[in-house]
Structures are given as C-alpha cells and as structure tokens.
Design a protein around this motif. Structure first.
Motif, short mmCIF file in Angstrom:
data_model
loop_
_atom_site.label_atom_id
_atom_site.label_comp_id
_atom_site.label_asym_id
_atom_site.label_seq_id
_atom_site.Cartn_x
_atom_site.Cartn_y
_atom_site.Cartn_z
N CYS A 20 0.83 -1.20 0.00
CA CYS A 20 0.00 0.00 0.00
C CYS A 20 0.87 1.25 0.00
O CYS A 20 1.92 1.29 0.64
N LEU A 21 0.37 2.27 -0.69
CA LEU A 21 1.04 3.57 -0.66
C LEU A 21 0.34 4.49 0.32
O LEU A 21 -0.90 4.55 0.35
N ALA A 22 1.13 5.22 1.08
CA ALA A 22 0.60 6.28 1.93
C ALA A 22 0.92 7.61 1.27
O ALA A 22 1.91 7.74 0.55
N TYR A 68 -12.16 5.24 6.88
CA TYR A 68 -12.22 4.68 5.53
C TYR A 68 -11.24 5.44 4.63
O TYR A 68 -10.99 6.64 4.85
N GLU A 69 -10.68 4.76 3.64
CA GLU A 69 -9.87 5.38 2.58
C GLU A 69 -10.14 4.62 1.28
O GLU A 69 -9.66 3.49 1.13
N VAL A 70 -10.90 5.19 0.36
CA VAL A 70 -11.15 4.49 -0.90
C VAL A 70 -9.90 4.55 -1.78
O VAL A 70 -9.24 5.59 -1.86
N GLU A 71 -9.56 3.44 -2.41
CA GLU A 71 -8.31 3.37 -3.18
C GLU A 71 -8.48 2.48 -4.42
O GLU A 71 -9.18 1.47 -4.38
N LEU A 72 -7.79 2.87 -5.49
CA LEU A 72 -7.69 2.01 -6.67
C LEU A 72 -6.72 0.86 -6.36
O LEU A 72 -5.59 1.10 -5.94
N ILE A 99 -10.95 -0.51 0.08
CA ILE A 99 -11.02 0.49 1.14
C ILE A 99 -9.92 0.14 2.15
O ILE A 99 -9.91 -0.96 2.70
N ASP A 100 -9.00 1.07 2.30
CA ASP A 100 -7.89 0.90 3.25
C ASP A 100 -8.40 1.34 4.62
O ASP A 100 -8.31 2.50 4.98
N MET A 101 -8.96 0.38 5.37
CA MET A 101 -9.49 0.71 6.70
C MET A 101 -8.32 0.92 7.66
O MET A 101 -7.36 0.14 7.69
N ALA A 120 -2.48 -1.00 12.83
CA ALA A 120 -3.57 -0.06 12.54
C ALA A 120 -4.13 -0.27 11.13
O ALA A 120 -5.18 0.27 10.80
N LYS A 121 -3.43 -1.05 10.31
CA LYS A 121 -3.78 -1.21 8.90
C LYS A 121 -4.05 -2.65 8.51
O LYS A 121 -4.60 -2.89 7.43
N GLY A 122 -3.61 -3.60 9.33
CA GLY A 122 -3.64 -5.00 8.90
C GLY A 122 -4.53 -5.92 9.69
O GLY A 122 -4.53 -7.14 9.47
N GLY A 189 -3.25 4.49 -2.77
CA GLY A 189 -3.42 5.70 -1.98
C GLY A 189 -4.82 6.27 -2.13
O GLY A 189 -5.58 5.90 -3.03
N THR A 190 -5.15 7.19 -1.22
CA THR A 190 -6.53 7.71 -1.17
C THR A 190 -6.57 9.21 -1.38
O THR A 190 -5.66 9.93 -0.94
N PRO A 191 -7.63 9.68 -2.06
CA PRO A 191 -7.83 11.14 -2.15
C PRO A 191 -8.33 11.69 -0.82
O PRO A 191 -8.57 10.94 0.13
MG MG Z 1 -4.47 4.41 2.37
#
Ligand code: MG
Length: 218
Positions: A20-22, A68-72, A99-101, A120-122, A189-191
């Motif tokens: 994942c990209l931050a 929530y973080e919507v991501e391609l 979605i990168d919760m 926090a991510k996994g 990554g998310t907008p």
């Molecule tokens: Mg993210």
C-alpha cells in the motif's frame, strides 16, 4: 485463502501480499498534516485482512477511531522484479476497488513513538476488496473517479489523476524492493475526505469503470 477474481476472464489468483502507498494524493497528505514524500511511502496489509463485497468491517475493541480510505487496487498478473517503468503496465492483470481501513488513533499513537503502524492497517477485515476488471478495460488508470459515501452521504470524491506517483512508477519502484508475484495487490493511496465510521454504518465505494463495494461496519 483469499482469492482475487477477474470474472470477465474467469481468472482467479490467490492473494499474496498487499503493498500500500501512503500519502499518494497531496490533498490527503495535507489533511492529515503529513508532508508529501519524494519517494513512495509503503506499508503492507496481510492477505488475511481481505473481505469481499457485502462483507463487514469489524472495528477492534482497542480502537475508537476507524477511518475509511477508498483506493484504486492494482492486481499483479506476472512475476515482477526490477521492472522498468516502460514495461510495468504489462504486469497488471486488473483493477479493483479497495477500502484501506485504518485505525487512526492507533496509527497516530504508534507514529508519535516512531513505531511501525501495521496493526492499525492490517487487522482482520481491514481490506475490503472488490472483484477486478481486466487491465485491458482500463486504458488509463489515471483518469478514474473515486467516490465513497457513508450511509448515503458522499465523503470522498476524487480522481486518480491527482496521484503523485503513478501506476507504472509505483510498480517499478516496488518491484525493485519486493518481487511482486501474481496475486499480489497494490493499493495506490486515497484522495482527500477520509473520516471515521462506527458500528451500524454502511459504506459504498465506487471507482468509475472499475466497480463498487458495499461494506457494513460492526
Ligand atoms: Mg491508504
């Protein structure tokens, strides 16, 4: 084992690592008070964190702020090691919606201590992931609209044209560090517009021409 499916071609891949990209959208980096990095900032989610469309995110009891973080999502179809930028797109099998919760409170506490924030991510259910469309359906992944709503209210409304690091550069960069294998997934990554959800909420995420996800929160 979790699988990534491309229904249009009847292909299935066992999901491997999820890289994942931050901070890959400048406006989102700013909303969290982070600098935009020169090189991609990477972290990983385990495949065990994946849930499918119509699944439920279960917020762990040790967090009070789950975002929530919507991501391609980019599905890798070929083994990729030190891939040059010009050849990188040949390694993409398909595109999906993720979605990168993120447990923002846990992440912030760990970041403040200089500690890794993987937990926090996994955590289980931290990666809602749709089925994939074949790469050929998306000639340009940097021209897609990303939207996420919570209980019908629009929260994120961005475009992948705002990505700082683009898909070929991302694949080339990651493959110089970790060999990417068929079934690996990259979250790009998310907008801006991230925010919290609570038990009882419903999230709807959508990326134009790619797909959608409906996910409940428990
Ligand atoms: Mg993210």
């Amino acid at each position: 084992m979790k699988t990534a499916k491309i229904p249009a071609t009847n292909q299935e891949f066992p999901i491997g690592k999820i890289v994942c990209l931050a901070r890959n959208y400048a406006e989102h980096a700013r909303e969290l008070g982070n600098e935009t990095p020169a090189a991609p900032v990477l972290f990983m989610k385990p495949s065990s964190s994946v849930i499918a469309d119509n699944g439920a995110v279960r917020i762990p009891s040790w967090s009070q702020e789950c975002h929530y973080e919507v991501e391609l999502a980019v599905l890798i179809g070929k083994t990729s090691r030190k891939v040059p930028v010009e050849a990188a797109m040949e390694h993409v099998a398909g595109y999906g919606v993720a979605i990168d919760m993120t447990l923002r409170d846990v992440q912030n506490q760990l970041k403040a201590k200089g500690l890794p924030w993987e937990i926090a991510k996994g955590f289980d259910s931290a990666c809602p992931l749709s089925d994939f469309v074949p790469a050929a359906v998306i000639p340009d992944p940097h021209n897609l609209e990303l939207r996420l709503s919570v209980n019908g209210e629009l929260k994120q409304n961005g475009t992948s044209s705002d990505m700082i690091h683009r898909v070929p550069q991302i694949i080339s960069y990651i493959s110089g560090i970790f060999t990417l294998e068929p079934g690996d997934v990259i979250l790009t990554g998310t907008p801006a517009g991230v925010g919290p959800v609570q038990a009882g909420d419903t999230m709807a995420a959508e990326i134009s021409a790619v797909g959608r996800l409906k996910i409940s929160v428990q």
